[in-house]
Design a protein around this motif. Structure first.
Motif, PDB file in Angstrom:
ATOM      1  N   PHE A 206       0.828  -1.204   0.000  1.00 46.70           N
ATOM      2  CA  PHE A 206       0.000   0.000   0.000  1.00 46.70           C
ATOM      3  C   PHE A 206       0.868   1.262   0.000  1.00 46.70           C
ATOM      4  CE2 PHE A 206      -4.325  -1.105  -0.028  1.00 46.70           C
ATOM      5  CZ  PHE A 206      -4.457  -2.338   0.590  1.00 46.70           C
ATOM      6  N   CYS A 207       2.008   1.230   0.683  1.00 44.44           N
ATOM      7  CA  CYS A 207       2.928   2.376   0.641  1.00 44.44           C
ATOM      8  C   CYS A 207       3.468   2.570  -0.776  1.00 44.44           C
ATOM      9  CB  CYS A 207       4.078   2.168   1.621  1.00 44.44           C
ATOM     10  SG  CYS A 207       3.620   2.327   3.369  1.00 44.44           S
ATOM     11  N   ILE A 208       3.789   1.469  -1.468  1.00 44.71           N
ATOM     12  CA  ILE A 208       4.267   1.564  -2.854  1.00 44.71           C
ATOM     13  C   ILE A 208       3.190   2.168  -3.740  1.00 44.71           C
ATOM     14  CG2 ILE A 208       4.944   0.207  -4.884  1.00 44.71           C
ATOM     15  CD1 ILE A 208       6.329  -1.733  -2.935  1.00 44.71           C
ATOM     16  N   ASP A 209       1.956   1.694  -3.595  1.00 45.09           N
ATOM     17  CA  ASP A 209       0.855   2.221  -4.412  1.00 45.09           C
ATOM     18  C   ASP A 209       0.626   3.705  -4.155  1.00 45.09           C
ATOM     19  OD1 ASP A 209       0.479  -0.240  -5.539  1.00 45.09           O
ATOM     20  OD2 ASP A 209      -1.167  -0.823  -4.209  1.00 45.09           O
ATOM     21  N   SER A 210       0.985   4.184  -2.960  1.00 47.78           N
ATOM     22  CA  SER A 210       0.842   5.606  -2.629  1.00 47.78           C
ATOM     23  C   SER A 210       2.130   6.385  -2.876  1.00 47.78           C
ATOM     24  CB  SER A 210       0.425   5.756  -1.160  1.00 47.78           C
ATOM     25  OG  SER A 210      -0.796   5.120  -0.908  1.00 47.78           O
ATOM     26  N   HIS A 211       3.137   5.729  -3.520  1.00 49.18           N
ATOM     27  CA  HIS A 211       4.420   6.359  -3.857  1.00 49.18           C
ATOM     28  C   HIS A 211       5.215   6.775  -2.626  1.00 49.18           C
ATOM     29  CE1 HIS A 211       2.935   6.345  -7.941  1.00 49.18           C
ATOM     30  NE2 HIS A 211       1.898   7.085  -7.594  1.00 49.18           N
ATOM     31  N   LEU A 212       4.985   6.117  -1.493  1.00 48.47           N
ATOM     32  CA  LEU A 212       5.754   6.370  -0.275  1.00 48.47           C
ATOM     33  C   LEU A 212       6.846   5.302  -0.190  1.00 48.47           C
ATOM     34  CD1 LEU A 212       2.741   7.054   2.134  1.00 48.47           C
ATOM     35  CD2 LEU A 212       4.157   8.736   0.940  1.00 48.47           C
ATOM     36  N   TYR A 213       7.872   5.458  -1.035  1.00 51.17           N
ATOM     37  CA  TYR A 213       8.832   4.382  -1.216  1.00 51.17           C
ATOM     38  C   TYR A 213       9.755   4.208  -0.015  1.00 51.17           C
ATOM     39  CZ  TYR A 213       7.174   4.946  -5.985  1.00 51.17           C
ATOM     40  OH  TYR A 213       6.389   5.038  -7.085  1.00 51.17           O
ATOM     41  N   GLU A 214      10.118   5.306   0.677  1.00 55.99           N
ATOM     42  CA  GLU A 214      10.972   5.183   1.855  1.00 55.99           C
ATOM     43  C   GLU A 214      10.248   4.390   2.947  1.00 55.99           C
ATOM     44  OE1 GLU A 214      14.448   7.346   0.589  1.00 55.99           O
ATOM     45  OE2 GLU A 214      13.997   5.942   2.195  1.00 55.99           O
ATOM     46  N   GLN A 215       8.957   4.731   3.176  1.00 60.84           N
ATOM     47  CA  GLN A 215       8.188   3.991   4.173  1.00 60.84           C
ATOM     48  C   GLN A 215       8.018   2.532   3.763  1.00 60.84           C
ATOM     49  OE1 GLN A 215       7.656   7.005   3.032  1.00 60.84           O
ATOM     50  NE2 GLN A 215       6.322   8.234   4.320  1.00 60.84           N
ATOM     51  N   PHE A 251       8.404  -6.538  -3.755  1.00 59.88           N
ATOM     52  CA  PHE A 251       8.068  -5.201  -3.272  1.00 59.88           C
ATOM     53  C   PHE A 251       9.315  -4.321  -3.141  1.00 59.88           C
ATOM     54  CE2 PHE A 251       4.127  -6.755  -3.295  1.00 59.88           C
ATOM     55  CZ  PHE A 251       3.581  -7.333  -2.153  1.00 59.88           C
ATOM     56  N   LYS A 252      10.427  -4.908  -2.713  1.00 55.95           N
ATOM     57  CA  LYS A 252      11.671  -4.128  -2.642  1.00 55.95           C
ATOM     58  C   LYS A 252      12.083  -3.656  -4.029  1.00 55.95           C
ATOM     59  CE  LYS A 252      13.897  -5.951   1.538  1.00 55.95           C
ATOM     60  NZ  LYS A 252      15.064  -6.682   2.073  1.00 55.95           N
ATOM     61  N   ALA A 253      11.928  -4.519  -5.032  1.00 53.45           N
ATOM     62  CA  ALA A 253      12.281  -4.131  -6.396  1.00 53.45           C
ATOM     63  C   ALA A 253      11.464  -2.925  -6.838  1.00 53.45           C
ATOM     64  CB  ALA A 253      12.054  -5.308  -7.346  1.00 53.45           C
ATOM     65  N   ARG A 254      10.161  -2.945  -6.571  1.00 57.96           N
ATOM     66  CA  ARG A 254       9.307  -1.825  -6.976  1.00 57.96           C
ATOM     67  C   ARG A 254       9.619  -0.554  -6.189  1.00 57.96           C
ATOM     68  NH1 ARG A 254       3.257  -3.816  -6.948  1.00 57.96           N
ATOM     69  NH2 ARG A 254       2.984  -1.646  -7.587  1.00 57.96           N
ATOM     70  N   ALA A 255       9.935  -0.709  -4.876  1.00 60.83           N
ATOM     71  CA  ALA A 255      10.248   0.466  -4.058  1.00 60.83           C
ATOM     72  C   ALA A 255      11.550   1.119  -4.520  1.00 60.83           C
ATOM     73  CB  ALA A 255      10.347   0.062  -2.590  1.00 60.83           C
ATOM     74  N   TYR A 256      12.607   0.327  -4.745  1.00 59.93           N
ATOM     75  CA  TYR A 256      13.867   0.901  -5.204  1.00 59.93           C
ATOM     76  C   TYR A 256      13.718   1.508  -6.594  1.00 59.93           C
ATOM     77  CZ  TYR A 256      16.716  -0.812  -1.336  1.00 59.93           C
ATOM     78  OH  TYR A 256      17.270  -1.002  -0.108  1.00 59.93           O
ATOM     79  N   LEU A 257      12.876   0.909  -7.431  1.00 58.99           N
ATOM     80  CA  LEU A 257      12.636   1.494  -8.755  1.00 58.99           C
ATOM     81  C   LEU A 257      11.969   2.861  -8.613  1.00 58.99           C
ATOM     82  CD1 LEU A 257      12.883   0.872 -11.814  1.00 58.99           C
ATOM     83  CD2 LEU A 257      10.522   0.056 -11.719  1.00 58.99           C
ATOM     84  N   LEU A 259      12.391   4.881  -6.210  1.00 60.37           N
ATOM     85  CA  LEU A 259      13.396   5.827  -5.711  1.00 60.37           C
ATOM     86  C   LEU A 259      14.497   6.104  -6.731  1.00 60.37           C
ATOM     87  CD1 LEU A 259      13.775   4.464  -2.072  1.00 60.37           C
ATOM     88  CD2 LEU A 259      12.704   6.612  -2.758  1.00 60.37           C
ATOM     89  N   GLY A 260      14.391   5.486  -7.892  1.00 57.93           N
ATOM     90  CA  GLY A 260      15.384   5.706  -8.938  1.00 57.93           C
ATOM     91  C   GLY A 260      16.661   4.899  -8.766  1.00 57.93           C
ATOM     92  N   GLN A 261      16.689   3.948  -7.829  1.00 60.25           N
ATOM     93  CA  GLN A 261      17.878   3.116  -7.604  1.00 60.25           C
ATOM     94  C   GLN A 261      17.718   1.814  -8.397  1.00 60.25           C
ATOM     95  OE1 GLN A 261      18.984   2.817  -3.435  1.00 60.25           O
ATOM     96  NE2 GLN A 261      17.883   4.739  -2.982  1.00 60.25           N
ATOM     97  N   ARG A 262      17.962   1.907  -9.692  1.00 57.24           N
ATOM     98  CA  ARG A 262      17.657   0.815 -10.603  1.00 57.24           C
ATOM     99  C   ARG A 262      18.499  -0.440 -10.340  1.00 57.24           C
ATOM    100  NH1 ARG A 262      14.605   1.448 -15.055  1.00 57.24           N
ATOM    101  NH2 ARG A 262      14.514  -0.292 -16.516  1.00 57.24           N
TER     102      ARG A 262
END
Length: 685
Positions: A206-215, A251-257, A259-262
């Motif tokens: 849900f944090c990813i879907d809300s673009h809250l990648y750090e959280q 989920f980590k892959a999507r969160a780092y993506l 944040l621009g950390q490809r």
């Protein structure tokens, strides 16, 4: 939607655990098992009438109370896709006073499942209201345990997150995590550990879907710790651990993506693909990451694997199914440049949308009939109960009179007093019958207004064009059960017709006028008319002799070339839109002031045009935005509105609309809503 169902499932599991320190006896447990068996076999038939018959009988002999009875009635209606009827019964559960621990357990189960269903329908305000009510009761009761309380806090956090209350959501998620840790310490099984792990993963998503990648990464780290704890438990299962590990990596892959950390994103995506769950097809959903990272050909190949699932679910298409399964497949093939596949999927979407609308109308009609049948049944039950009450009253009166006659010689004065009491009873019965009739009429009117609201909301689109270079979103919030605002769009090849309108007045008359205006706009747009001609024709129809109430509508109608960005428009007395918002830019669009539609016959409306609006957002709204009032009856105002638009970073059209909606709600601060609120934002690149 699938996520909400999954969360509901493990919530049920938790609710069935034993309760320490309660008065729930062995005899209660045996009786419940017999009752559960009867209801299970009735529900197994997937027939509403069969479940009703069993539940009615059990309730009549008081083996179950009204909460359990209405829970089961609502449950079978949801299983047979009678959604609105299920809502009616589960609303009754939440409105019923809880008496006894047996009823209390089903109250909490209903609240948890109902909140999850509302989340799946994106009704986060309704879900939040239910979860907060259940949590308050659970904390005061001996029935609730730490795991159940943790589940409720998790649901509350999800709703707050979706409503952009990020600070409140963070606190709720922390509370959920703390209660789960308490449950893990008390639990000798893996259930609490697994539920905590699932909640941590779902919170990450849900944090990813809300673009809250750090959280999202913070919660993913907690999921890592919970997974290690699960692996150390002798009762932990390797296959379950591997599946949760695959989810964590995905989920980590999507969160780092995000944040621009490809590099890190690719590392965890590779780990996800190397998991046993992925290789065996148990956890197989790489398409979302591939789409986000621009790997369209790989995404198209991944979505090809769900073709059988699409065919199975499209037997009865809904908008949720089309959005969840077919839209991603379309975007992947379009991005990969597979022209023929893209066209084929696009045609399938159009056919599915048409079928979904037909199914929805049929379901609405069937469910409306079922609702009226249910109301008639409730009325008959009430009449039977009133008749029995009347008979009992007559019997008691006869006995009372006989006693009075036997003692009349000795206590004549008491006879007179008893007679006065009898008259008072009759008057009270008449007053009670009148109150019951008034209450029934009120409930029927409220039910019909809810149905009218649902029908009206189905007339405005909730899905928006998925065209390359076009970003569009709109939202409508009626001030009452039904309102007079409208928005809509029609696509004709490369031309996008769109409209936002505001009918004078509120309530049922405004909603009927709105429905007529919506129909006229769509009909005339399909004839490829210019916006000014559409306004002229609509005025000719709506300003006729049939408009005895003198109603009118303000409208902004546009026709956008989605390739060049050329805009033709006509403003019929509507608020001036804002063009070019974000980055400290944006101003009101200067234009001709035509009269509202429906006031005077014979008007010829003047249209205007802009060579191109490419790269500039266009924000259209009704006066429910700028005229929204706080407790002091001070208006939100155009100045505050445009300042917010200029300071809002434009990511998507939906983000702009939802931020403005949140700003108005914050400004209103609990004050009563004074007008319908409709907003539309679009941008072409």
């Amino acid at each position: 939607m699938m996520l909400a169902v999954m969360m509901g499932c493990f919530c049920i599991t938790s609710c069935q655990q034993g309760k320490k320190g309660t008065t729930y006896t062995v005899q209660d447990s045996i009786r419940d098992k017999h009752v559960d068996s009867l209801i299970f076999w009735a529900r197994h038939l997937k027939n509403v009438d069969s479940v009703y018959a069993v539940v009615d009988s059990l309730e009549k002999i008081k083996e179950i109370g009204p909460i359990r009875a209405n829970f089961e009635r609502g449950n079978i209606n949801y299983q047979t896709d009678h959604i609105r009827n299920g809502d009616i019964y589960w609303d009754k559960v939440l409105e019923t006073e809880v008496k006894g621990e047996r009823e209390e357990r089903f109250y909490y189960r209903c609240a948890a499942l109902y909140a999850n269903l509302l989340q799946g329908r994106h009704d986060f305000e309704g879900a939040l209201r239910i979860s907060l009510l259940a949590l308050d009761k659970m904390k005061k009761s001996a029935v609730g345990n730490p795991m159940e309380i943790g589940i409720q806090y998790g649901d509350i956090g999800i709703c707050q997150l979706k409503m952009h209350r990020y600070d409140e959501a963070a606190k709720s998620f922390e509370e959920s995590y703390d209660y789960y840790n308490q449950a893990i310490e008390m639990d000798t099984t893996t259930l609490s550990n697994m539920n905590a792990l699932i909640t941590a993963n779902n919170t990450t998503l849900f944090c990813i879907d809300s673009h809250l990648y750090e959280q999202a990464l913070q919660w993913s780290a907690r999921a890592d710790k919970l997974l290690e704890l699960y692996k150390k438990n002798p009762k932990g299962e390797a296959a379950v651990a591997d599946r949760q590990y695959a989810r964590i990596c995905s989920f980590k892959a999507r969160a780092y993506l995000g944040l621009g950390q490809r590099d890190k994103a690719e590392y965890y995506f590779a780990a996800y693909q190397n998991s046993e769950s992925y290789k065996k097809g148990i956890e197989h959903a790489p398409g979302e990451y591939q789409l986000a990272s621009g790997r369209y050909a790989e995404a198209a190949e991944s979505y090809a694997d769900i073709e059988n699932e699409i065919r199975r679910r499209m037997a009865k298409p809904t908008l949720d199914i089309i959005q969840q399964y077919v839209f991603p497949k379309y975007r992947a093939n379009a991005g990969a440049g597979y022209r023929d596949s893209t066209i084929a999927i696009g045609l399938r979407i159009l056919d599915a949308l048409d079928s979904a609308i037909v199914w929805q109308k049929n379901d609405d009609a069937a469910e409306l009939a079922t609702i009226y049948e249910t109301q008639e049944k409730d009325r008959q039950i009430a009449e039977q109960e009133a008749s029995l009450s009347h008979q009992r009253f007559i019997g008691m009166a006869i006995v009372f009179v006989l006693i009075i006659l036997a003692l009349a010689i000795f206590i004549f004065y008491r006879h007179r007093a008893a007679r006065r009491l009898e008259i008072a009873h009759e008057e009270l019965k008449v007053a009670y019958d009148q109150l019951e009739e008034t209450t029934a009429v009120k409930e029927r009117i409220e039910s019909e207004l809810r149905i009218a609201r649902d029908i009206q909301m189905s007339m405005v689109p909730h899905e928006f064009p998925m065209r390359e270079g076009l970003d569009m979103y709109a939202s409508m919030t009626p001030a009452k059960e039904v309102g007079g605002d409208l928005y809509g769009y029609v696509i004709r090849e490369n031309m996008l017709y769109f409209a936002v309108g505001d009918v004078s007045g509120k309530g049922i008359p405004a909603s009927l006028f709105m429905a007529q205006a919506t129909r006229l706009f769509r009909t005339l747009a399909h004839q490829d008319m210019m916006p000014a001609e559409i306004c002229t024709r609509m005025n000719r129809e709506l300003a006729g002799n049939d408009n005895t109430n003198g109603m009118f509508i303000t409208m902004f109608i546009g026709m956008l070339d989605m390739q060049t960005g050329h805009l033709d428009f006509c403003n019929a007395g509507h608020n001036s839109p804002v063009i070019g918002g974000g980055k400290n830019q944006g101003d009101f669009l200067k234009m001709e002031a035509n009269a509202p539609i429906g006031l005077w016959q014979g008007l010829n409306y003047v249209g205007e045009q802009i060579d191109t609006i490419k790269g500039r957002a266009l924000f259209i709204y009704t006066d429910g935005l700028n005229e929204a009032e706080n407790e002091k009856q001070e208006q939100f105002g155009e100045k505050r509105m445009i300042e917010n638009l200029r300071s809002t970073r434009y990511d998507t059209a939906q983000q702009v609309v939802e931020i403005m909606k949140a700003e108005v709600e914050k400004y209103r601060n609990g004050a009563e809503v004074n007008d319908d609120l409709t907003m539309m934002c679009l941008k072409v690149n």
